[in-house]
Design an enzyme around this catalytic site. Sequence first.
Site, PDB file in Angstrom:
ATOM      1  N   VAL A  47       0.899  -1.160   0.000  1.00  0.00           N
ATOM      2  CA  VAL A  47       0.000   0.000   0.000  1.00  0.00           C
ATOM      3  C   VAL A  47       0.935   1.207   0.000  1.00  0.00           C
ATOM      4  O   VAL A  47       1.524   1.531   1.030  1.00  0.00           O
ATOM      5  CB  VAL A  47      -0.928   0.021   1.220  1.00  0.00           C
ATOM      6  CG1 VAL A  47      -1.707   1.343   1.274  1.00  0.00           C
ATOM      7  CG2 VAL A  47      -1.893  -1.153   1.188  1.00  0.00           C
ATOM      8  N   PRO A  48       1.135   1.838  -1.151  1.00  0.00           N
ATOM      9  CA  PRO A  48       2.204   2.839  -1.307  1.00  0.00           C
ATOM     10  C   PRO A  48       1.890   4.195  -0.687  1.00  0.00           C
ATOM     11  O   PRO A  48       1.738   5.208  -1.379  1.00  0.00           O
ATOM     12  CB  PRO A  48       2.359   2.942  -2.833  1.00  0.00           C
ATOM     13  CG  PRO A  48       0.987   2.648  -3.351  1.00  0.00           C
ATOM     14  CD  PRO A  48       0.428   1.595  -2.428  1.00  0.00           C
ATOM     15  N   CYS A  49       1.849   4.241   0.641  1.00  0.00           N
ATOM     16  CA  CYS A  49       1.559   5.497   1.323  1.00  0.00           C
ATOM     17  C   CYS A  49       2.681   6.515   1.129  1.00  0.00           C
ATOM     18  O   CYS A  49       2.488   7.704   1.393  1.00  0.00           O
ATOM     19  CB  CYS A  49       1.288   5.259   2.803  1.00  0.00           C
ATOM     20  SG  CYS A  49       2.610   4.387   3.665  1.00  0.00           S
ATOM     21  N   HIS A  50       3.839   6.058   0.640  1.00  0.00           N
ATOM     22  CA  HIS A  50       4.926   7.004   0.367  1.00  0.00           C
ATOM     23  C   HIS A  50       4.580   7.940  -0.789  1.00  0.00           C
ATOM     24  O   HIS A  50       5.230   8.965  -0.974  1.00  0.00           O
ATOM     25  CB  HIS A  50       6.215   6.240   0.047  1.00  0.00           C
ATOM     26  CG  HIS A  50       6.110   5.352  -1.147  1.00  0.00           C
ATOM     27  ND1 HIS A  50       5.593   4.068  -1.082  1.00  0.00           N
ATOM     28  CD2 HIS A  50       6.457   5.547  -2.453  1.00  0.00           C
ATOM     29  CE1 HIS A  50       5.630   3.520  -2.291  1.00  0.00           C
ATOM     30  NE2 HIS A  50       6.139   4.399  -3.136  1.00  0.00           N
TER      31      HIS A  50
END
Length: 267
Positions: A235-238
């Site tokens: 989950v690419p919260c970056h």
Amino acid sequence: MDAFIDKAKAYLDSKRGERVTLGELASAVGSSPFHLQRRFKEAFGVSPRDYQDAHRVEAVKSSLQNGRRVADAVFDAGYGSVSRFYEKPMLGMKARDYRAKGKGQRISYCSFSSPLGTVLIAATDKGLCSVKLGDEARRLARLLAEEFSAAEIVPGDLKELKAKILAFIEGEANLARLPLDIRGTVFQRRVWDELRRIPRGETRTYQEIARAIGAPAAVRAVGSACGANPVALAVPCHRAVRTDGGMGGYAWGVQRKRKLLALEKKR
């Protein structure tokens, strides 16, 4: 935020464990059901009903962590039956598996070096349940043990998952379809789903994400959901950044976030 929205939230909080209809809530705060539904969702990112459901799930989670039987936890939270609870699963893991922080669950994990430092991944037989980034494998393993303190946590090679994570970092794989076994509130899951839609090499502001999920006023809540993400990279919260162009926060360090975004833009 409109005063009647605060009043509506306070009313729901006072009725936890009870089912409050939209009509009842609208009457209590002096608004029309349609207007209340729209403004509540704009403010909090969820409808009044989903807000109630999320709190009931949190009550179930708390009871399970304290060792209560599943049936007792479900009924105490206001569900009419165990089957009603499972109609809208939000725990990720089954309630029996989540009880007492993963009691009865078998979780395999491994750690390895990467361009981002040390990566720890963990999975159940349903999918990836944790991805942590750092500098020391032992510290990451301790964090995993604290998160699932009652689960059976065993080392494993997890070759396929490891290969996919490394390929993702190198720009050669997409993790959007990777099976996950994670838990979260209704709002958190909406944010995480939206994050998984952001293409590699691109970013979105917290404001843009809030708008995309139909909750333009819930910018701060979007940031909190990013911080609660249990599976970094998958989950690419970056890819969530501030409106002014700043990095914003990142659970695994802003420098690591900056490096990850730079790696993605190179490919």
